[in-house]
Design a protein around this motif. Sequence first.
Motif, PDB file in Angstrom:
ATOM      1  N   LYS A   1      -3.868   3.297  46.391  1.00  0.00           N
ATOM      2  CA  LYS A   1      -3.331   1.967  46.644  1.00  0.00           C
ATOM      3  C   LYS A   1      -3.017   1.214  45.352  1.00  0.00           C
ATOM      4  O   LYS A   1      -2.026   0.471  45.281  1.00  0.00           O
ATOM      5  CB  LYS A   1      -4.337   1.158  47.472  1.00  0.00           C
ATOM      6  CG  LYS A   1      -3.824  -0.198  47.935  1.00  0.00           C
ATOM      7  CD  LYS A   1      -2.764  -0.070  48.998  1.00  0.00           C
ATOM      8  CE  LYS A   1      -2.352  -1.419  49.577  1.00  0.00           C
ATOM      9  NZ  LYS A   1      -1.335  -1.295  50.639  1.00  0.00           N
ATOM     10  N   ILE A   2      -3.828   1.415  44.296  1.00  0.00           N
ATOM     11  CA  ILE A   2      -3.604   0.670  43.050  1.00  0.00           C
ATOM     12  C   ILE A   2      -2.774   1.461  42.038  1.00  0.00           C
ATOM     13  O   ILE A   2      -2.673   1.061  40.887  1.00  0.00           O
ATOM     14  CB  ILE A   2      -4.933   0.226  42.404  1.00  0.00           C
ATOM     15  CG1 ILE A   2      -5.767   1.431  41.944  1.00  0.00           C
ATOM     16  CG2 ILE A   2      -5.724  -0.652  43.343  1.00  0.00           C
ATOM     17  CD1 ILE A   2      -7.016   1.046  41.168  1.00  0.00           C
ATOM     18  N   GLY A   3      -2.193   2.583  42.469  1.00  0.00           N
ATOM     19  CA  GLY A   3      -1.231   3.241  41.599  1.00  0.00           C
ATOM     20  C   GLY A   3      -1.470   4.687  41.235  1.00  0.00           C
ATOM     21  O   GLY A   3      -0.623   5.321  40.612  1.00  0.00           O
ATOM     22  N   MET A   4      -2.597   5.265  41.637  1.00  0.00           N
ATOM     23  CA  MET A   4      -2.845   6.673  41.333  1.00  0.00           C
ATOM     24  C   MET A   4      -1.853   7.549  42.091  1.00  0.00           C
ATOM     25  O   MET A   4      -1.773   7.470  43.312  1.00  0.00           O
ATOM     26  CB  MET A   4      -4.275   7.060  41.718  1.00  0.00           C
ATOM     27  CG  MET A   4      -4.560   8.564  41.722  1.00  0.00           C
ATOM     28  SD  MET A   4      -4.622   9.298  40.078  1.00  0.00           S
ATOM     29  CE  MET A   4      -6.238   8.764  39.508  1.00  0.00           C
TER      30      MET A   4
ATOM     31  N   THR B   1      -4.126   3.916  35.726  1.00  0.00           N
ATOM     32  CA  THR B   1      -5.054   3.040  35.014  1.00  0.00           C
ATOM     33  C   THR B   1      -6.440   3.664  35.027  1.00  0.00           C
ATOM     34  O   THR B   1      -6.710   4.583  35.807  1.00  0.00           O
ATOM     35  CB  THR B   1      -5.137   1.649  35.675  1.00  0.00           C
ATOM     36  OG1 THR B   1      -5.722   1.794  36.988  1.00  0.00           O
ATOM     37  CG2 THR B   1      -3.742   1.020  35.805  1.00  0.00           C
ATOM     38  N   TRP B   2      -7.314   3.139  34.179  1.00  0.00           N
ATOM     39  CA  TRP B   2      -8.670   3.684  34.151  1.00  0.00           C
ATOM     40  C   TRP B   2      -9.394   3.367  35.452  1.00  0.00           C
ATOM     41  O   TRP B   2     -10.291   4.110  35.874  1.00  0.00           O
ATOM     42  CB  TRP B   2      -9.438   3.170  32.941  1.00  0.00           C
ATOM     43  CG  TRP B   2      -9.822   1.719  32.985  1.00  0.00           C
ATOM     44  CD1 TRP B   2      -9.134   0.660  32.470  1.00  0.00           C
ATOM     45  CD2 TRP B   2     -11.015   1.176  33.564  1.00  0.00           C
ATOM     46  NE1 TRP B   2      -9.805  -0.510  32.715  1.00  0.00           N
ATOM     47  CE2 TRP B   2     -10.973  -0.228  33.370  1.00  0.00           C
ATOM     48  CE3 TRP B   2     -12.110   1.729  34.221  1.00  0.00           C
ATOM     49  CZ2 TRP B   2     -11.975  -1.081  33.814  1.00  0.00           C
ATOM     50  CZ3 TRP B   2     -13.125   0.877  34.671  1.00  0.00           C
ATOM     51  CH2 TRP B   2     -13.049  -0.499  34.468  1.00  0.00           C
TER      52      TRP B   2
ATOM     53  N   CYS C   1     -11.052   7.819  41.616  1.00  0.00           N
ATOM     54  CA  CYS C   1     -10.829   9.199  42.047  1.00  0.00           C
ATOM     55  C   CYS C   1     -12.001  10.097  41.627  1.00  0.00           C
ATOM     56  O   CYS C   1     -12.422  10.969  42.396  1.00  0.00           O
ATOM     57  CB  CYS C   1      -9.526   9.718  41.466  1.00  0.00           C
ATOM     58  SG  CYS C   1      -8.446  10.493  42.677  1.00  0.00           S
ATOM     59  N   LEU C   2     -12.510   9.885  40.429  1.00  0.00           N
ATOM     60  CA  LEU C   2     -13.675  10.655  39.983  1.00  0.00           C
ATOM     61  C   LEU C   2     -14.902  10.325  40.827  1.00  0.00           C
ATOM     62  O   LEU C   2     -15.701  11.210  41.143  1.00  0.00           O
ATOM     63  CB  LEU C   2     -13.950  10.368  38.503  1.00  0.00           C
ATOM     64  CG  LEU C   2     -12.924  10.935  37.515  1.00  0.00           C
ATOM     65  CD1 LEU C   2     -13.244  10.475  36.095  1.00  0.00           C
ATOM     66  CD2 LEU C   2     -12.907  12.460  37.565  1.00  0.00           C
ATOM     67  N   MET C   3     -15.048   9.047  41.196  1.00  0.00           N
ATOM     68  CA  MET C   3     -16.147   8.655  42.075  1.00  0.00           C
ATOM     69  C   MET C   3     -16.046   9.378  43.411  1.00  0.00           C
ATOM     70  O   MET C   3     -17.045   9.864  43.965  1.00  0.00           O
ATOM     71  CB  MET C   3     -16.127   7.152  42.307  1.00  0.00           C
ATOM     72  CG  MET C   3     -17.246   6.656  43.228  1.00  0.00           C
ATOM     73  SD  MET C   3     -16.942   5.017  43.918  1.00  0.00           S
ATOM     74  CE  MET C   3     -15.726   5.413  45.189  1.00  0.00           C
TER      75      MET C   3
END
Length: 302
Positions: free
Chosen positions: A100-103, A159-160, A166-168
């Motif tokens: 949703k935030i750009g990944m 973004t970080w 995604c890592l979470m």
Amino acid sequence: MTTSATGAAKAATPPNAWVAAMPAVFVLIWSTGFIVAKFGLPYAPPLTFLLLRFIGVLLVLGPLVLLMRSPWPSGKVGHIALAGVLVQAGYLGGVWCAIKIGMPAGLSALIVGMQPILTAFAAPLIGEKVQGRQWLGLAFGIAGVGLVVANKISLIGLTWHSIALCLMALVSITIGTLYQKRHCPQFDLRTGTLIQFAASFAVVLPLAVAFEHLTPALQTVQWTPRFVGALLWSILALSIGAIFLLFALIRKSAATSVTSLLYLTPPTTALMAWLMFGEAFSLTGVAGMLLAVIGVYFVVKK
């Protein structure tokens, strides 16, 4: 062979055929997750969508559990709830919020596709041993996933925050799968799933209120036909059908073998996106799909 023996053999065939088909059916349903996101996320914030999904599951399974008098998992409720929060709230919430935030979806699929490798490294913690052939299969699998999503990976909008989410999600579903395999592999699927989604709802609700301004009126949701269709599919097929299959596979097989099936998700999703939305599916993608299938074969072969 006597008539009674023949009848018994025929009666045994459907269950055996169903057991053999379970991994393929699971992969097909699980792979629709990104398709559902494509249909549903434009019309609702990710955590709000997940809350509606969790509520739908509770409304379907709650009466079913009462009517069928399904057994309550005595002494395992806490373990089942924690595994559910990790697999449902942690994994789904992380991936959907990241997208949703750009990944980019391709990059998120590649990151989450590392789960079988992560699970294999952690397998000794639950008393499982990964053989050399399986390590080779895991390597083939991740290479295949990489080929499938290679032409879909973009760093635009990255973004970080999205990487961290995604890592979470990756860590959450890996720990959740291993935790359930070790602490609560056996439980009634109806009551167990009810517990897991109730716990996930309790965790996601305050986050949706805090970060998405969720209210009882659901002003942030657009009730379009596409959204309603995506929500119903996510409730009935993904959250009930696929999760029941996942739990059954965890019960039957080693954690590494089960999670290796997730290597087949990005190729299957890419094929679905090609058929449904006309998205590009190159020869490289076909090669990646074949490599992923070979990798999974090496992992699950007895």
